[in-house]
Design a protein around this motif. Structure first.
Motif, mmCIF file in Angstrom:
data_model
loop_
_atom_site.group_PDB
_atom_site.id
_atom_site.type_symbol
_atom_site.label_atom_id
_atom_site.label_comp_id
_atom_site.label_asym_id
_atom_site.label_seq_id
_atom_site.Cartn_x
_atom_site.Cartn_y
_atom_site.Cartn_z
ATOM 1 N N PRO A 1 0.940 -1.064 0.088
ATOM 2 C CA PRO A 1 -0.035 -0.071 0.075
ATOM 3 C C PRO A 1 0.847 1.258 -0.106
ATOM 4 N N SER A 2 2.113 1.184 0.634
ATOM 5 C CA SER A 2 2.990 2.449 0.562
ATOM 6 C C SER A 2 4.242 2.526 -0.407
ATOM 7 N N LEU A 3 4.267 1.143 -0.856
ATOM 8 C CA LEU A 3 5.674 1.087 -1.777
ATOM 9 C C LEU A 3 5.280 -0.279 -2.682
ATOM 10 N N ALA A 4 5.567 0.477 -3.914
ATOM 11 C CA ALA A 4 5.324 -0.530 -5.070
ATOM 12 C C ALA A 4 5.912 -0.182 -6.437
ATOM 13 N N GLY A 5 6.443 -1.117 -6.994
ATOM 14 C CA GLY A 5 7.408 -0.675 -8.077
ATOM 15 C C GLY A 5 8.282 -1.746 -8.464
ATOM 16 N N HIS A 6 9.225 -1.127 -9.366
ATOM 17 C CA HIS A 6 10.630 -2.190 -9.665
ATOM 18 C C HIS A 6 11.802 -1.215 -9.610
ATOM 19 N N LEU A 7 12.913 -2.040 -9.213
ATOM 20 C CA LEU A 7 14.097 -1.656 -8.984
ATOM 21 C C LEU A 7 15.085 -2.599 -9.641
ATOM 22 N N SER A 8 16.212 -1.860 -10.129
ATOM 23 C CA SER A 8 17.282 -2.781 -10.476
ATOM 24 C C SER A 8 18.677 -2.408 -9.915
ATOM 25 N N VAL A 9 19.027 -3.247 -9.267
ATOM 26 C CA VAL A 9 20.454 -3.121 -8.323
ATOM 27 C C VAL A 9 21.484 -3.790 -8.927
ATOM 28 N N PRO A 10 22.359 -3.111 -9.510
ATOM 29 C CA PRO A 10 23.708 -3.601 -10.292
ATOM 30 C C PRO A 10 24.560 -4.433 -9.167
ATOM 31 N N ASN A 11 25.132 -5.466 -9.826
ATOM 32 C CA ASN A 11 26.060 -6.351 -8.939
ATOM 33 C C ASN A 11 27.739 -5.539 -8.894
ATOM 34 N N ALA A 12 27.887 -4.753 -10.049
ATOM 35 C CA ALA A 12 29.143 -4.146 -10.056
ATOM 36 C C ALA A 12 29.138 -2.927 -8.967
ATOM 37 N N ASP A 13 30.308 -2.574 -8.249
ATOM 38 C CA ASP A 13 30.251 -1.564 -7.520
ATOM 39 C C ASP A 13 30.437 -0.203 -8.260
ATOM 40 N N GLY A 14 29.591 0.847 -8.098
ATOM 41 C CA GLY A 14 29.592 2.146 -8.755
ATOM 42 C C GLY A 14 28.523 2.226 -9.748
ATOM 43 N N GLY A 15 27.580 0.901 -9.906
ATOM 44 C CA GLY A 15 26.470 0.996 -10.747
ATOM 45 C C GLY A 15 25.303 1.779 -10.263
ATOM 46 N N THR A 16 24.560 2.378 -11.373
ATOM 47 C CA THR A 16 23.349 3.020 -10.917
ATOM 48 C C THR A 16 22.211 2.276 -10.532
ATOM 49 N N ILE A 17 21.549 2.449 -9.403
ATOM 50 C CA ILE A 17 20.324 1.863 -9.179
ATOM 51 C C ILE A 17 19.158 2.649 -9.566
ATOM 52 N N SER A 18 18.587 1.796 -10.585
ATOM 53 C CA SER A 18 17.446 2.467 -11.267
ATOM 54 C C SER A 18 16.165 1.990 -10.800
ATOM 55 N N GLY A 19 15.208 2.476 -11.302
ATOM 56 C CA GLY A 19 13.657 1.839 -10.991
ATOM 57 C C GLY A 19 12.721 2.763 -11.367
ATOM 58 N N GLN A 20 11.561 2.181 -11.763
ATOM 59 C CA GLN A 20 10.265 2.927 -11.692
ATOM 60 C C GLN A 20 9.317 2.515 -10.795
ATOM 61 N N LEU A 21 8.861 3.406 -9.931
ATOM 62 C CA LEU A 21 8.089 2.918 -8.595
ATOM 63 C C LEU A 21 6.739 3.761 -8.911
ATOM 64 N N ASP A 22 5.566 2.788 -8.654
ATOM 65 C CA ASP A 22 4.499 3.450 -8.802
ATOM 66 C C ASP A 22 3.948 4.514 -7.816
ATOM 67 N N ARG A 23 4.144 4.107 -6.544
ATOM 68 C CA ARG A 23 3.916 4.789 -5.233
ATOM 69 C C ARG A 23 5.131 4.823 -4.289
ATOM 70 N N VAL A 24 5.368 5.926 -3.578
ATOM 71 C CA VAL A 24 6.410 5.796 -2.492
ATOM 72 C C VAL A 24 5.404 6.749 -1.405
ATOM 73 N N HIS A 25 5.096 6.131 -0.623
ATOM 74 C CA HIS A 25 4.556 7.016 0.383
ATOM 75 C C HIS A 25 5.353 6.774 1.800
ATOM 76 N N TRP A 26 6.321 7.610 2.017
ATOM 77 C CA TRP A 26 7.262 7.522 3.131
ATOM 78 C C TRP A 26 6.557 7.952 4.308
ATOM 79 N N GLN A 27 6.641 7.281 5.241
ATOM 80 C CA GLN A 27 6.101 7.404 6.636
ATOM 81 C C GLN A 27 7.041 7.935 7.570
ATOM 82 N N SER A 28 6.627 9.096 8.272
ATOM 83 C CA SER A 28 7.605 9.820 9.093
ATOM 84 C C SER A 28 7.468 8.836 10.356
ATOM 85 N N SER A 29 8.571 8.860 11.440
ATOM 86 C CA SER A 29 8.626 8.184 12.550
ATOM 87 C C SER A 29 7.379 8.656 13.421
ATOM 88 N N PRO A 30 6.451 7.980 14.198
ATOM 89 C CA PRO A 30 5.771 8.766 15.148
ATOM 90 C C PRO A 30 6.436 9.073 16.381
#
Length: 370
Positions: free
Chosen positions: A21-50
């Motif tokens: 409900p708060s996080l949905a989508g796709h990420l690609s995390v490269p195996n090699a150091d220094g690679g770009t973490i890329s992704g398309q996310l449908d929703r990111v509803h970041w919740q602050s700590s109470p």
């Protein structure tokens, strides 16, 4: 919470699928150091700590997040993220794009873009160093067709209604991005807005427009039209700049043009002690008093009623006279005093006549062509 996570290792990258409900989508995390973490996310509803029961939320919000000082931004991988629906706590930011790249001593934010109906926010900046030597720098450009709605989205509701325009902030502060505190800000803010209303604030509520103390003092600064100005001060145009540094916000001139009056603000505000030290000039605009009051109170209909009533009462607004006010003291209970009245001003001594010109003047007073 309640997010389904699927991981699929690959030869070049780890494929990450998120569904909740708060996080949905796709990420690609490269195996090699220094690679770009890329992704398309449908929703990111970041919740602050109470906050803990009984905790001072204002104090808690001003404290750096745990571990922020220990993070080395130069060790973070580059990011290329596209988010369709971003929320941060109660703040609705809409579509978002993030592009970053590492630097030798930190991180560059080449693009951080937010798009929502009638509003655009573009940010670039750098996060440099770590620990006690960390520093954050940014440039933010905001354009909106509904500044009041934008401020509501940013959790600053009740200070402005309507209005369109733009603002640009160039800022820097010690520490990482999460260490931001208004009192530690260094930089400038330029504002250009049109056709809105400054709303009267509850005492002590001036978190943003409280820097322009006229926004929360209409009953004391205006012409004692209590029932009308309690609804807000309409403006045609606001233009000006502020400089931040050493815990202070300073301005040489902020101009507010309204149907009732033109107002200029100069002086400074202590952001850490929340103290005013400002001079405000209020210059009534030429026109009829009740027409202006009607425009503030009820828009075109109120203006028409005011004009009709004016035909009977007819009291020109200009007769009220200009005023200069000094505003000092705490934000919650500022002291407002008149330091100058236009009718009390001593006329300036007459200037000595200029000597007669040696060459007779021409018969025409038209300017010569250049």
């Amino acid at each position: 919470e309640q997010t389904r996570l699927q991981l699929r290792p690959g030869a070049q990258a780890l494929d990450v699928r998120l569904d909740g409900p708060s996080l949905a989508g796709h990420l690609s995390v490269p195996n090699a150091d220094g690679g770009t973490i890329s992704g398309q996310l449908d929703r990111v509803h970041w919740q602050s700590s109470p906050a803990a029961p009984g905790a001072d939320t204002a104090v808690a919000a001003s404290r750096p997040q745990t571990g922020a000082d220990d993070m080395d931004p130069a060790k973070l991988p580059p990011f290329a993220l596209d988010i369709a629906d971003l929320k941060f706590g109660k703040v609705m930011l809409g579509q978002a794009v993030l592009r970053t790249r590492p630097l030798g001593n930190g991180l560059s934010v080449d693009e951080l873009r937010f798009r929502a109906p009638e509003q655009e926010i573009d940010i670039t900046g750098r996060w440099l160093g770590k620990g006690a030597g960390a520093r954050t720098e940014l440039t933010a450009k905001v354009r909106s067709e509904d500044l009041g709605g934008l401020m509501q989205n940013l959790d600053y509701a009740g200070q402005l209604r309507g209005g369109s325009g733009q603002a640009q902030l160039q800022a820097a502060w010690a520490g990482g991005p999460s260490d931001f505190q208004l009192g530690n800000l260094q930089g400038t803010l330029d504002i250009d807005a049109r056709n809105g209303q400054l709303l009267e604030l509850d005492p002590g509520a001036g978190r943003v427009l409280g820097l322009l103390s006229v926004a929360q003092l209409p009953r004391r600064l205006m012409f004692d039209f209590r029932d009308f100005f309690s609804k807000g001060f309409a403006f045609n145009h606001i233009e000006g700049g502020m400089q931040f540094g050493d815990g202070m916000a300073r301005t040489d001139k902020v101009l507010i043009e309204g149907p009732a009056a033109n107002i200029t603000i100069r002086g400074q505000t202590d952001l850490r002690q929340q103290q005013f030290d400002q001079t405000i000039d209020v210059n009534p605009r030429a026109g009829n008093l009740l027409t202006v009051v009607g425009a503030v109170a009820g828009g075109p209909v109120g203006a028409a009623l005011g004009a009709a009533t004016n035909a009977v009462l007819s009291k020109p607004l200009g007769e009220i006279g200009a005023r200069t006010y000094r505003v000092t003291g705490p934000w919650k209970e500022p002291k407002v005093e008149v330091i100058e009245r236009s009718r009390d001003r001593t006329p300036a001594p007459p200037r000595a006549p200029a000597p007669a010109p040696s060459v007779p003047p021409t018969v025409t007073d038209q300017p010569r062509p250049r």
